[in-house]
Design an enzyme around this catalytic site. Sequence first.
Site, short mmCIF file in Angstrom:
data_model
loop_
_atom_site.label_atom_id
_atom_site.label_comp_id
_atom_site.label_asym_id
_atom_site.label_seq_id
_atom_site.Cartn_x
_atom_site.Cartn_y
_atom_site.Cartn_z
N HIS A 42 0.89 -1.16 0.15
CA HIS A 42 -0.17 0.07 0.06
C HIS A 42 1.05 1.17 -0.04
CE1 HIS A 42 -3.09 2.82 1.96
NE2 HIS A 42 -3.77 2.29 0.79
N HIS A 88 -1.74 10.40 -1.90
CA HIS A 88 -2.76 9.94 -1.47
C HIS A 88 -3.86 10.89 -1.18
CE1 HIS A 88 -5.75 8.23 1.34
NE2 HIS A 88 -5.67 7.43 0.68
#
Length: 259
Positions: free
Chosen positions: A13, A55
Amino acid sequence: MNFQWLFDRPIAHRGLHNAEIPENSIPAYENAIAHNYNIEIDVHLTKDGHLVIFHDNTLKRVCGVDKAIKDCTLAELKTYRLLGTEYTIPTFDEFLKVIDGKVGILCEIKGINPFDNSIVKATLERLKTYNGRIAIQSFNYGAVKYARKHSSLPTGELFTWCSPDGKKPRWWVTSMMGKMWLAKLCKPQFLAYDVRACAPELSENKWLLKGGKKLPVLMWTVVDSKCVEVARKYANNIIFEYMDVDYVEECVGTFRPLK
């Protein structure tokens, strides 16, 4: 379409990051490559039309600047540092050059306006000249529909029922974007589901089990052994962070088999 690779190896991730290596940084990607992990990233468009990997919608958490990515030029973004390190926000081009087909890429298209295809359109255009394994995913069902129509890349829909802090089972964004019936609108080829939203008291889990009989399931973001146990019940593979790599390796092949 064969996208078995998306389920053969765990997915790091925002790259394989840690206390010294910030998320979505070039060293985080290099670290993931060194361990042969597929990589999950997040793609935005800058004010002047460049694709960058970051992100959050704003720079505040990671760079300490209270400004949205979409309101910054690439030159401005390159002046900021990731979590106080020497590393800067990478462009999509810089990222692809580092990966160069070595591992698979799970590319999340940011944005929640289903009628704004600017990010997914620019991403797919750039990927026309990339020779490597890559899949697209998004919360934005409009982006998923666009990718399904305009590319041959495996494309998935992200689902959650949680607020960003995980404390509330309902949140204003996920009251719409997190509902699994959206799969009927965008026809994804795989599902990516929030592990925090798998609490037994949430009735939506029955829809996840039902969906998992038809489509492969990725579980995000898996951070410990408790999350792994949940993922084994529902998912075919994990998107992980903050876990010891030896333990991650032990988990390979222990999830639901891909049909």
